[in-house]
Design a protein around this motif. Structure first.
Motif, PDB file in Angstrom:
ATOM      1  N   ARG A  87      -1.262  -1.793  -9.950  1.00 20.32           N
ATOM      2  CA  ARG A  87      -2.741  -2.196 -10.815  1.00 20.32           C
ATOM      3  C   ARG A  87      -2.816  -3.592 -10.789  1.00 20.32           C
ATOM      4  NH1 ARG A  87      -3.116   2.314  -9.507  1.00 20.32           N
ATOM      5  NH2 ARG A  87      -3.951   4.148 -10.474  1.00 20.32           N
ATOM      6  N   THR A  88      -2.104  -4.323 -10.123  1.00 16.16           N
ATOM      7  CA  THR A  88      -2.098  -5.664 -10.021  1.00 16.16           C
ATOM      8  C   THR A  88      -2.632  -6.369  -8.705  1.00 16.16           C
ATOM      9  OG1 THR A  88       0.218  -5.932  -9.657  1.00 16.16           O
ATOM     10  CG2 THR A  88      -0.358  -5.661 -11.956  1.00 16.16           C
ATOM     11  N   ALA A  89      -3.083  -7.407  -8.614  1.00 16.20           N
ATOM     12  CA  ALA A  89      -3.280  -8.074  -7.362  1.00 16.20           C
ATOM     13  C   ALA A  89      -2.119  -8.310  -6.237  1.00 16.20           C
ATOM     14  CB  ALA A  89      -4.028  -9.358  -7.322  1.00 16.20           C
ATOM     15  N   ASN A  90      -0.992  -8.724  -6.984  1.00 15.75           N
ATOM     16  CA  ASN A  90       0.288  -8.856  -6.243  1.00 15.75           C
ATOM     17  C   ASN A  90       0.898  -7.390  -5.610  1.00 15.75           C
ATOM     18  OD1 ASN A  90       2.643 -10.481  -5.603  1.00 15.75           O
ATOM     19  ND2 ASN A  90       3.636  -8.919  -6.751  1.00 15.75           N
ATOM     20  N   GLY A  91       0.737  -6.642  -6.489  1.00 12.80           N
ATOM     21  CA  GLY A  91       1.251  -5.301  -6.009  1.00 12.80           C
ATOM     22  C   GLY A  91       0.447  -4.651  -4.886  1.00 12.80           C
ATOM     23  N   ILE A  92      -1.034  -4.755  -4.785  1.00 13.89           N
ATOM     24  CA  ILE A  92      -2.176  -4.283  -3.971  1.00 13.89           C
ATOM     25  C   ILE A  92      -1.712  -5.059  -2.748  1.00 13.89           C
ATOM     26  CG2 ILE A  92      -4.400  -4.427  -2.978  1.00 13.89           C
ATOM     27  CD1 ILE A  92      -3.937  -2.449  -5.485  1.00 13.89           C
ATOM     28  N   ARG A  93      -1.259  -6.320  -2.611  1.00 14.22           N
ATOM     29  CA  ARG A  93      -0.951  -7.078  -1.532  1.00 14.22           C
ATOM     30  C   ARG A  93       0.420  -6.228  -0.785  1.00 14.22           C
ATOM     31  NH1 ARG A  93      -3.478 -11.437  -4.061  1.00 14.22           N
ATOM     32  NH2 ARG A  93      -5.201 -12.178  -2.699  1.00 14.22           N
ATOM     33  N   GLN A  94       1.309  -6.280  -1.653  1.00 11.73           N
ATOM     34  CA  GLN A  94       2.749  -5.547  -1.273  1.00 11.73           C
ATOM     35  C   GLN A  94       2.239  -4.284  -0.477  1.00 11.73           C
ATOM     36  OE1 GLN A  94       4.740  -4.938  -4.834  1.00 11.73           O
ATOM     37  NE2 GLN A  94       5.378  -7.102  -5.113  1.00 11.73           N
ATOM     38  N   GLU A  95       1.327  -3.361  -1.136  1.00  5.43           N
ATOM     39  CA  GLU A  95       1.348  -2.001  -0.533  1.00  5.43           C
ATOM     40  C   GLU A  95       0.681  -2.007   0.700  1.00  5.43           C
ATOM     41  OE1 GLU A  95       0.007   1.181  -3.192  1.00  5.43           O
ATOM     42  OE2 GLU A  95       1.012   0.157  -4.932  1.00  5.43           O
ATOM     43  N   LEU A  96      -0.400  -3.023   0.875  1.00 10.44           N
ATOM     44  CA  LEU A  96      -1.195  -3.134   2.285  1.00 10.44           C
ATOM     45  C   LEU A  96      -0.195  -3.703   3.299  1.00 10.44           C
ATOM     46  CD1 LEU A  96      -4.661  -4.776   0.867  1.00 10.44           C
ATOM     47  CD2 LEU A  96      -4.236  -2.325   2.154  1.00 10.44           C
ATOM     48  N   PHE A  97       0.871  -4.544   2.827  1.00  8.25           N
ATOM     49  CA  PHE A  97       1.757  -5.098   3.966  1.00  8.25           C
ATOM     50  C   PHE A  97       2.930  -4.117   4.227  1.00  8.25           C
ATOM     51  CE2 PHE A  97      -0.248  -9.235   3.371  1.00  8.25           C
ATOM     52  CZ  PHE A  97       0.123  -9.674   4.843  1.00  8.25           C
ATOM     53  N   ALA A  98       3.212  -3.297   3.225  1.00 10.53           N
ATOM     54  CA  ALA A  98       4.297  -2.355   3.279  1.00 10.53           C
ATOM     55  C   ALA A  98       3.585  -1.135   4.151  1.00 10.53           C
ATOM     56  CB  ALA A  98       4.465  -1.640   2.052  1.00 10.53           C
ATOM     57  N   ALA A  99       2.400  -0.673   4.254  1.00  9.91           N
ATOM     58  CA  ALA A  99       1.789   0.169   5.278  1.00  9.91           C
ATOM     59  C   ALA A  99       1.904  -0.219   6.484  1.00  9.91           C
ATOM     60  CB  ALA A  99       0.280   0.472   4.892  1.00  9.91           C
ATOM     61  N   MET A 100       1.626  -1.504   6.778  1.00 11.87           N
ATOM     62  CA  MET A 100       2.001  -1.963   8.043  1.00 11.87           C
ATOM     63  C   MET A 100       3.312  -1.969   8.646  1.00 11.87           C
ATOM     64  SD  MET A 100      -0.863  -5.011   8.850  1.00 11.87           S
ATOM     65  CE  MET A 100      -0.033  -6.164   7.718  1.00 11.87           C
ATOM     66  N   ILE A 101       4.275  -2.293   7.881  1.00 11.71           N
ATOM     67  CA  ILE A 101       5.808  -2.199   8.100  1.00 11.71           C
ATOM     68  C   ILE A 101       6.069  -0.965   8.260  1.00 11.71           C
ATOM     69  CG2 ILE A 101       7.836  -2.672   7.188  1.00 11.71           C
ATOM     70  CD1 ILE A 101       6.932  -4.763   5.194  1.00 11.71           C
ATOM     71  N   MET A 102       5.416   0.143   7.575  1.00 22.83           N
ATOM     72  CA  MET A 102       5.897   1.627   8.081  1.00 22.83           C
ATOM     73  C   MET A 102       5.336   1.956   9.222  1.00 22.83           C
ATOM     74  SD  MET A 102       7.442   4.226   6.600  1.00 22.83           S
ATOM     75  CE  MET A 102       7.406   5.855   6.540  1.00 22.83           C
ATOM     76  N   THR A 103       4.206   1.492   9.757  1.00 23.94           N
ATOM     77  CA  THR A 103       3.523   1.747  10.912  1.00 23.94           C
ATOM     78  C   THR A 103       4.262   1.058  12.031  1.00 23.94           C
ATOM     79  OG1 THR A 103       1.381   1.890   9.667  1.00 23.94           O
ATOM     80  CG2 THR A 103       1.557   1.502  12.439  1.00 23.94           C
TER      81      THR A 103
END
Length: 370
Positions: free
Chosen positions: A261-277
């Protein structure tokens, strides 16, 4: 015993999202090292092909996220809805089907400006594909001056460069045209720099989509003998892979179900999705040696499920055990295959099961009456 998810949430709040960005870049480098070299399946005329596009993502409706990404969202702003959004721009390798660069910006950001920031991360001597929202004199001029590779832009037939409109009216299938700076660009350019505003020499190719809509491809691939028009049109339609990737993020990875629920966490998850891909796509290409069947290819959704359930076991203290687990994961990924259609399927109209919105119906009635 398993680590409780609340502990993970508290720990990741102390981690800067740029660390995820650094891990992502290392994953990209490793993927290209492991990928088969000089494999024609992943190249076009010896060039790696990248598609560039942006997409809007729905975000949790917290005060911090609103202020960071979409200050004008919320019920107090007419016509903007309740949930905030952000603009995610991605550079995507269309044949290897992996993302190589990303920016996360506010809802009102420009796709063109975001791409300028991503340009230094794109390898030299590659080829870029752009959709209709990107063509501009400034962006094309920037690519000609600073980028060592090639590019293809799709332009609409109307409300675009005058040279493109004249080309469409001529009825020709292809032609070398010159794009001139508009009066607006000339006016905002300092007087001493206006001499640098040269005409841009580009190859224009007529493109007629299956539904009959005419548009134009603008490209720096001038050699007609080496790059014929039909090959360029075929290549442009490979740009659709980035649209498929956004669908995979939103549907298969369910990225919009953000945990943070934070801007920092949103960016983390968007990059984590690409790492997973990237990890999953690399595992898929490595798993080809474990398949008894040569037809078809590993299924991405199944591979993601395998990685999500088994990836934690890749970190045992015993190296031999790690190799054993890694091998079993590759075998499981290779087990489920995707068989693509041998013939192009019939185009089907989009059908919505929802009833017509009463406001849209009222507006449509007024237009007909007028």
């Amino acid at each position: 015993s398993a680590v409780h998810r609340s502990s993970v949430t508290k720990a990741r709040s102390n981690v800067d999202w740029k660390i995820f960005q650094g891990i992502f870049r290392k994953a990209v480098d490793l993927a290209y090292e492991l990928w088969p070299e000089n494999d024609s399946r992943f190249l076009w005329h010896g060039m790696t092909v990248y598609a560039v596009d942006g997409s809007k993502y729905d975000l949790p409706a917290t005060k911090e996220i609103r202020e960071e990404f979409d200050p004008r969202s919320g019920l107090e702003h007419s016509g903007r809805g309740h949930f905030p959004q952000c603009l995610v721009s991605t550079v995507f390798d269309v044949f290897r089907r992996i993302p190589i660069a990303r920016s996360i910006a506010s809802f009102n950001s420009s796709e063109r400006e975001e791409f300028k920031g991503l340009l230094p991360q794109i390898p030299i001597k590659s080829l870029l594909l752009f959709d209709r929202g990107f063509p501009s004199y400034e962006l094309i001029s920037l690519l000609i001056e600073t980028f060592t590779g090639h590019f293809i832009f799709r332009c609409p037939a109307k409300s675009t460069f005058p040279a493109v409109e004249e080309f469409v009216k001529s009825g020709k299938s292809e032609e070398i045209i010159q794009i001139l700076p508009s009066n607006k660009i000339v006016a905002k350019t300092p007087y001493e720099q206006r001499k640098k505003l040269n005409a841009l020499k580009l190859r224009a190719i007529r493109l007629v989509s299956p539904d009959g809509i005419v548009s134009v491809l603008l490209t720096s691939l001038h050699d007609k003998n080496k790059y014929d028009a039909q090959s360029i049109i075929w290549l442009y339609f490979r740009r659709w892979e980035i649209e498929v990737y956004y669908r995979d993020e939103k549907c298969t990875l369910e990225i919009e179900k953000f945990h943070s629920r934070t801007a920092n966490g949103i960016r983390q998850e968007l990059f984590a999705a690409m790492i997973m891909t990237i990890i999953t796509r690399t595992m898929m290409i490595l798993s080809s040696d474990f398949s008894q069947r040569r037809e078809g290819e590993p299924q991405f959704k199944h591979a993601i499920d395998v990685m999500a359930s088994e990836a934690v076991f890749l970190v045992p203290h015993d190296p031999e055990k790690a190799v054993e687990i890694f091998t079993s994961i590759l075998e499981e990924i290779a087990r489920v295959r995707l068989y693509r259609a041998k013939h192009q399927r019939q185009s089907m109209p989009r059908v919505s099961k929802k009833p017509i919105n009463k406001w849209a119906e009222s507006k449509s009635r007024k237009v007909k009456n007028a």
